[in-house]
Design an enzyme around this catalytic site. Structure first.
Site, PDB file in Angstrom:
ATOM      1  N   LYS A   1      -8.159  -9.859  42.108  1.00  0.00           N
ATOM      2  CA  LYS A   1      -7.438 -10.771  41.461  1.00  0.00           C
ATOM      3  C   LYS A   1      -7.531 -12.050  40.630  1.00  0.00           C
ATOM      4  CE  LYS A   1      -3.839 -10.594  45.408  1.00  0.00           C
ATOM      5  NZ  LYS A   1      -3.141 -11.483  46.718  1.00  0.00           N
TER       6      LYS A   1
ATOM      7  N   CYS B   1      12.013   3.725  45.252  1.00  0.00           N
ATOM      8  CA  CYS B   1      13.274   3.868  45.721  1.00  0.00           C
ATOM      9  C   CYS B   1      13.311   5.564  45.373  1.00  0.00           C
ATOM     10  CB  CYS B   1      14.243   3.188  44.788  1.00  0.00           C
ATOM     11  SG  CYS B   1      14.828   1.416  45.809  1.00  0.00           S
TER      12      CYS B   1
ATOM     13  N   ASN C   1       2.323  -2.864  56.928  1.00  0.00           N
ATOM     14  CA  ASN C   1       2.754  -4.173  57.099  1.00  0.00           C
ATOM     15  C   ASN C   1       4.201  -4.182  56.486  1.00  0.00           C
ATOM     16  OD1 ASN C   1      -0.355  -4.465  57.329  1.00  0.00           O
ATOM     17  ND2 ASN C   1      -0.589  -3.994  55.012  1.00  0.00           N
TER      18      ASN C   1
ATOM     19  N   GLY D   1       1.408  -9.360  54.741  1.00  0.00           N
ATOM     20  CA  GLY D   1       1.075  -8.036  53.627  1.00  0.00           C
ATOM     21  C   GLY D   1       1.178  -7.353  53.216  1.00  0.00           C
TER      22      GLY D   1
ATOM     23  N   HIS E   1       7.132   0.859  53.557  1.00  0.00           N
ATOM     24  CA  HIS E   1       6.203   2.026  54.129  1.00  0.00           C
ATOM     25  C   HIS E   1       5.648   1.708  54.991  1.00  0.00           C
ATOM     26  CE1 HIS E   1       5.659  -1.328  51.381  1.00  0.00           C
ATOM     27  NE2 HIS E   1       4.110  -1.386  51.596  1.00  0.00           N
TER      28      HIS E   1
ATOM     29  N   GLN F   1       1.224   2.984  55.560  1.00  0.00           N
ATOM     30  CA  GLN F   1       0.102   3.005  54.743  1.00  0.00           C
ATOM     31  C   GLN F   1      -1.044   4.094  55.984  1.00  0.00           C
ATOM     32  OE1 GLN F   1      -2.089   0.064  52.272  1.00  0.00           O
ATOM     33  NE2 GLN F   1      -0.126  -1.356  53.035  1.00  0.00           N
TER      34      GLN F   1
ATOM     35  N   HIS G   1      -1.571  10.592  80.181  1.00  0.00           N
ATOM     36  CA  HIS G   1      -2.701  11.169  79.383  1.00  0.00           C
ATOM     37  C   HIS G   1      -3.264  11.584  78.485  1.00  0.00           C
ATOM     38  CE1 HIS G   1      -6.812   9.712  78.597  1.00  0.00           C
ATOM     39  NE2 HIS G   1      -7.048  10.952  78.312  1.00  0.00           N
TER      40      HIS G   1
ATOM     41  N   HIS H   1      -7.283   6.714  75.356  1.00  0.00           N
ATOM     42  CA  HIS H   1      -5.650   7.279  75.355  1.00  0.00           C
ATOM     43  C   HIS H   1      -4.632   6.515  73.870  1.00  0.00           C
ATOM     44  CE1 HIS H   1      -2.642   7.915  78.640  1.00  0.00           C
ATOM     45  NE2 HIS H   1      -1.484   7.245  77.825  1.00  0.00           N
TER      46      HIS H   1
ATOM     47  N   GLU I   1      -9.931 -19.851  66.595  1.00  0.00           N
ATOM     48  CA  GLU I   1      -9.837 -18.318  66.586  1.00  0.00           C
ATOM     49  C   GLU I   1     -11.069 -17.244  65.844  1.00  0.00           C
ATOM     50  OE1 GLU I   1      -5.768 -19.833  67.204  1.00  0.00           O
ATOM     51  OE2 GLU I   1      -7.570 -20.030  66.188  1.00  0.00           O
TER      52      GLU I   1
END
Length: 341
Positions: free
Chosen positions: A22, A49, A160, A166, A173, A175, A247, A300, A316
Site C-alpha cells: 500500500k 457473486c 477471515n 482481515g 470466502h 483462503q 485420532h 491430531h 502480548e
C-alpha cells in the site's frame, strides 16, 4: 516477486509480498472507518457473486449446480480461484540463498480463494448443512492437489470473517496458502505433541478430547465424530476448537461421514458465536500434519476458531503471554445456551 526471509533468532519465516504493498497514506486510519460501506459491493460489483465469474479470474475448481456447466459461468455451489493479489506465487524454483548471516528464498507457493456460496449476504453459519459439506470437500480436494507439488511443505486453510479479522471483501470466502516451509506455529504444536508422546506414549490431543468429555463444562457441542469446546488455555475470549474424537493426524484423510458431521458442528458453532456475541469478526484455521511430515502417532488435526473480541497489545507482543478476560467455562455455557433454531 515475493520472497521469504528467516528471522535468525526466532526461526520464523516472514513473507514479503511487494505486489500487495500500500501507499503510506493507505495505512492511516480514518476516524469514520467503522461506518463506511464498501461501495463496490453495495453497487453490485462484487467479483465473487454469481454472474460476475468473468471478473474474478479463472476457477481452479467448481462444484456445479447445473450439469454440463461451462467454467467461469453461473450455476455453481463453490468456486476455487487463484488469488489476484497473492502472497506467494507459483512462478519459479525455491532458490534458497544466504545473505551474510541471513537466509531467504523465492516467494514460491500457492494462494487460492474458496468462494463458499454464490449468495452475497450469506456466510457459513447461514448455509444449509449440505452446502457447508461442499466447502469442506473443496478444502480437501485442493489440499490433495497441492500436496503433489514437491516444493510445498505445508497447506494452510483459513478464513477471515469481518473487517477486524482481515477480510477485504464481504462475500463469504476462505483462503488457502501453500508454503515451501512449515509455519512456526505448526512446528511448535508438533514439537509439543511429540514431547508429550515421548513422556506418556499417548497423543496429547486425544487426551484433551478425553478430558473435555469427562469435564463437560467447556463443551459447546459434539456429535459422533467431533467435539467442539472452548479451549482450556485459549488466548482469546470464546476461542473454540473442533477436534476429531478419533485420532487422525491428516485433515485430507477425512471420510464422507466425517465431512457430514464436521459440516454440522462447524456451522452450529459459528451460528452460536454469531448469536451470542452479535456477529463478531473471527478467524479460523485448520492445522494438520505437514505434507509427508512425521507425527502420525502424536499429532491430531483440528480447527481453531478465534473471535476478534479483544486487541493484541504491547504486553502480548512483548511477552508472548495473552490476557483473556473470559473464563472458558463461562464462555462455553453461554455458547451452549444460545438458541440456533
Amino acid at each position: 516477486m515475493s520472497e521469504l526471509r528467516k528471522d535468525p533468532v526466532s526461526k520464523r519465516w516472514v513473507i514479503f509480498a511487494p505486489e500487495r504493498s500500500k501507499r503510506p497514506s493507505d495505512y492511516r486510519k480514518d476516524k469514520d472507518e467503522e461506518v463506511k460501506v464498501d461501495l463496490e459491493e453495495e453497487s453490485g460489483k462484487c467479483p465473487f457473486c454469481e454472474g460476475k465469474e468473468k471478473t474474478s479470474g479463472d476457477e481452479l475448481l467448481a462444484y456445479e449446480k447445473i450439469p454440463g456447466r461451462k467454467p467461469n459461468s453461473p450455476g455453481w455451489w463453490v468456486r476455487v480461484l487463484e488469488n489476484k493479489y497473492p502472497a506467494l506465487q507459483d512462478e519459479s524454483e525455491i532458490g534458497k540463498k544466504g545473505v551474510g548471516i541471513y537466509d531467504k528464498m523465492n516467494g514460491v507457493g500457492h494462494h487460492e480463494i474458496i468462494v463458499e456460496t454464490p449468495k452475497h449476504h450469506k456466510c457459513i453459519s447461514d448455509l444449509e448443512y449440505n452446502e457447508v459439506e461442499k466447502v469442506i470437500w473443496a478444502y480437501r480436494d485442493r489440499y490433495m492437489t497441492l500436496q503433489e507439488d514437491a516444493r510445498m511443505k505445508y497447506v494452510l486453510i483459513f478464513k477471515n470473517y469481518g473487517k477486524d479479522a482481515g477480510a477485504s471483501l464481504e462475500h463469504s470466502h476462505s483462503q488457502l496458502i501453500a508454503t515451501p516451509v512449515v509455519p512456526k506455529r505448526v512446528e511448535e504444536e508438533i514439537s509439543g505433541a511429540r514431547h508429550y508422546y515421548e513422556f506418556r506414549d499417548r497423543c496429547v490431543f486425544c487426551d484433551i478430547v478425553t478430558q473435555e468429555l469427562a469435564d463437560k463444562e467447556r463443551i459447546v457441542e459434539e456429535n459422533d465424530n467431533f467435539i467442539a469446546f472452548v479451549f482450556f488455555a485459549g488466548r482469546f475470549p470464546y476461542e473454540t476448537w473442533i477436534l476429531p474424537k478419533k485420532h487422525s493426524s491428516n485433515f485430507e484423510n477425512i471420510t464422507k461421514k466425517e465431512v457430514m458431521n464436521l459440516a454440522v458442528i462447524l456451522k452450529n458453532v459459528l451460528k452460536r458465536i454469531k448469536g451470542a456475541l452479535g456477529d463478531p469478526a473471527y478467524n479460523f484455521v485448520i492445522h494438520t500434519l505437514p505434507i509427508n511430515g512425521e507425527g502420525q502417532h502424536y499429532y491430531h488435526w483440528h480447527i481453531e476458531i478465534m473471535p476478534k473480541l479483544t486487541k493484541v497489545a504491547g504486553f502480548e507482543w512483548g511477552s508472548g503471554f495473552y490476557i483473556n478476560p473470559e473464563l472458558p467455562e463461562k464462555a462455553a455455557k453461554i455458547l451452549r445456551d444460545t438458541n440456533i433454531e
